[in-house]
Scaffold this active site. Structure first.
Site, PDB file in Angstrom:
ATOM      1  N   GLY A 149       0.832  -1.213   0.000  1.00  0.00           N
ATOM      2  CA  GLY A 149       0.000   0.000   0.000  1.00  0.00           C
ATOM      3  C   GLY A 149       0.856   1.248   0.000  1.00  0.00           C
ATOM      4  O   GLY A 149       0.488   2.278   0.575  1.00  0.00           O
ATOM      5  N   GLY A 154      -0.387   4.854  -0.835  1.00  0.00           N
ATOM      6  CA  GLY A 154      -1.417   5.498  -0.016  1.00  0.00           C
ATOM      7  C   GLY A 154      -0.873   6.667   0.782  1.00  0.00           C
ATOM      8  O   GLY A 154       0.304   7.038   0.667  1.00  0.00           O
ATOM      9  N   GLN A 155      -1.730   7.241   1.594  1.00  0.00           N
ATOM     10  CA  GLN A 155      -1.389   8.483   2.292  1.00  0.00           C
ATOM     11  C   GLN A 155      -0.180   8.291   3.215  1.00  0.00           C
ATOM     12  O   GLN A 155       0.743   9.113   3.225  1.00  0.00           O
ATOM     13  CB  GLN A 155      -2.596   8.962   3.097  1.00  0.00           C
ATOM     14  N   ASP A 203       2.305  -1.701  -4.508  1.00  0.00           N
ATOM     15  CA  ASP A 203       0.932  -1.183  -4.478  1.00  0.00           C
ATOM     16  C   ASP A 203       0.194  -1.838  -5.644  1.00  0.00           C
ATOM     17  O   ASP A 203       0.818  -2.428  -6.533  1.00  0.00           O
ATOM     18  CB  ASP A 203       0.921   0.352  -4.623  1.00  0.00           C
ATOM     19  N   TYR A 254     -15.133  -1.528   8.291  1.00  0.00           N
ATOM     20  CA  TYR A 254     -13.705  -1.200   8.423  1.00  0.00           C
ATOM     21  C   TYR A 254     -13.246  -1.452   9.856  1.00  0.00           C
ATOM     22  O   TYR A 254     -12.242  -2.126  10.099  1.00  0.00           O
ATOM     23  CB  TYR A 254     -13.529   0.270   8.038  1.00  0.00           C
ATOM     24  N   LYS A 276     -10.651  -4.121  11.449  1.00  0.00           N
ATOM     25  CA  LYS A 276      -9.467  -3.679  12.202  1.00  0.00           C
ATOM     26  C   LYS A 276      -9.450  -4.333  13.582  1.00  0.00           C
ATOM     27  O   LYS A 276      -8.388  -4.773  14.045  1.00  0.00           O
ATOM     28  CB  LYS A 276      -9.447  -2.149  12.339  1.00  0.00           C
TER      29      LYS A 276
HETATM   30  N1  SER Z   1      -8.881   7.681   8.688  1.00  0.00           N
HETATM   31  C1  SER Z   1      -9.739   6.522   8.776  1.00  0.00           C
HETATM   32  C2  SER Z   1     -11.037   6.742   8.107  1.00  0.00           C
HETATM   33  O1  SER Z   1     -11.488   7.845   8.121  1.00  0.00           O
HETATM   34  C3  SER Z   1      -9.958   6.134  10.212  1.00  0.00           C
HETATM   35  O2  SER Z   1      -8.844   5.471  10.663  1.00  0.00           O
HETATM   36  O3  SER Z   1     -11.610   5.838   7.614  1.00  0.00           O
END
Ligand code: SER
Length: 307
Positions: free
Chosen positions: A7, A10-11, A31, A135, A139
Site C-alpha cells: 500500500g 497510499g497516504q 501497491d 472497516y 481492524k
Molecule cells: N482515517 C480513517 C477513516 O477515516 C480512520 O482510521 O476511515
C-alpha cells in the site's frame, strides 16, 4: 535493512517511503497501482497469496510495513473487498512473515476499531470495543489476530490505532476523517468547502510527520519493551470541522464552510474524540510534535508550493 512496504502509494506510504530511504533502508515499495518512487517498486495485490509469496521469496525482507487498506467509507461501499483487504490480507502477510522469518512487521489499525459504547474522551487502551462499520470490524478482528500470531507463534508484530491522518501531497480517499485534508485544498482552490460531517464532530487527528515518526519509533523499539501486540492508542490532537474551519479562516478570512452530513456522520459519532496513550509513551516514547496551529502552518507552507 531490507524492507517491504505494501500500500506504498497510499497516504501514509507516500510519506513513509522517503523516511525509510533516508534511513538507508533498501525498500521494495508495492501497491496495486504503479508507483513513482526512486526505490525498487512492484505491483502487488495483497489479497493474492501466490503473488505475495513470490514477492517475499524474491525480496527476502527483514521488516514489513503492511499499509494496504480500504478506509471506512469505501469499506461500507465494497464490504467484501474491504474485508479481504482489511482483514484477510493481514492473515496472509502474518503467515508469510512467519514462513520467511521476517524480523518485524507493522500493520495499521484504526480508531474505527472502537464503537458507540466506548468511552469517547481519553479512550483507554483496554475498553469496550463494538465497532459498527465494516472497516472497524476488520481492524478489531485484525488486532485480535495480531496478538494471536504474537503469542502463539512468536511473530514480532506491532501496530498503532491511527486517528485521522493529515498531510499535504496526497488526498486521502474513502475515509471518514478525509474532510480534514480536503478542507485545506478546497479553501485554497475554491474558498469554500462542503463538509459531510456536522460542524461539532470532534475526532482525533495526527499530522503525517507524527504518523511516520510513530511508526519508525515503534518499529525501532527493542522487542522486550513492546507490551501491546494488538495495537497501541496514540493521541496527537483533536478537533471538529468547525474548529478547523476557524483556523483556516485565520489564514483565508473569506473561506466558508457548509455542512451536509451523510452516512459518515454515524461512523464518526461512534469513534473516540481523544485517546489515552500512556502505554505508547512508556513503552516506546511516543510524543506528538504537532498541535492545531503548527499543523495548519505546516499545511499552508506545503500547499503553497504545490497548489
Ligand atoms: N482515517 C480513517 C477513516 O477515516 C480512520 O482510521 O476511515
Amino acid at each position: 535493512m531490507r524492507v517491504l512496504v505494501t500500500g506504498a502509494g497510499g497516504q501514509i506510504g507516500q510519506a513513509l517511503i522517503p523516511a525509510l530511504l533516508a534511513r538507508g533502508d533498501e525498500v521494495l515499495a508495492t501497491d496495486i497501482k504503479p508507483l513513482p518512487y526512486p526505490s525498487h517498486t512492484a505491483l502487488l495485490d495483497v489479497t493474492d497469496n501466490s503473488a505475495l509469496y513470490r514477492i517475499f521469496q524474491e525480496w527476502q525482507p527483514e521488516e514489513v510495513y503492511h499499509l494496504a487498506a480500504f478506509l471506512s467509507a469505501r469499506s461500507e461501499e465494497q464490504p467484501q473487498k474491504g474485508w479481504e483487504l482489511n482483514f484477510t490480507s493481514n492473515w496472509l502477510v502474518f503467515e508469510a512473515c512467519l514462513y520467511f522469518r521476517v524480523r518485524r512487521v507493522f500493520w495499521a489499525s484504526s480508531i474505527a476499531a472502537f464503537g458507540p459504547h466506548t468511552p469517547r474522551q481519553h479512550t483507554p487502551q483496554y475498553t469496550i470495543m463494538d465497532p459498527i462499520g465494516l472497516y472497524g470490524i476488520a481492524k478489531l478482528s485484525s488486532e485480535r489476530l495480531s496478538e494471536y500470531f504474537a503469542t502463539r507463534y512468536g511473530l514480532d508484530v506491532r501496530s498503532i490505532r491511527f486517528p485521522g491522518v493529515i498531510g499535504p501531497g496526497h488526498l486521502p480517499q474513502g475515509g471518514t476523517t478525509d474532510f480534514a485534508v480536503h478542507m485545506f485544498y478546497a479553501a485554497l482552490q475554491r474558498g469554500t468547502y462542503t463538509c459531510y460531517l456536522k460542524p461539532e464532530t470532534r475526532l482525533p487527528m495526527l499530522y503525517i510527520d507524527d504518523a511516520v515518526q510513530a511508526i519508525l519509533r515503534l518499529m525501532g523499539t527493542p522487542t522486550e519493551r513492546i507490551s501491546i501486540r494488538s495495537a497501541y492508542n496514540i493521541q496527537g490532537l483533536s478537533f471538529s470541522p468547525q474548529e478547523l474551519a476557524a483556523q483556516i479562516q485565520a489564514y483565508l478570512p473569506h473561506f466558508t464552510c457548509l455542512y451536509e452530513p451523510d452516512f459518515r456522520q454515524r461512523l464518526a459519532e461512534s469513534w473516540p474524540e481523544s485517546l489515552e496513550d500512556s502505554l505508547a509513551r512508556e513503552d516506546w516514547g511516543w510524543e506528538a510534535q504537532y498541535d492545531l496551529p503548527t499543523l495548519c502552518k505546516a499545511m499552508w507552507e506545503a500547499l503553497h508550493q504545490t497548489v
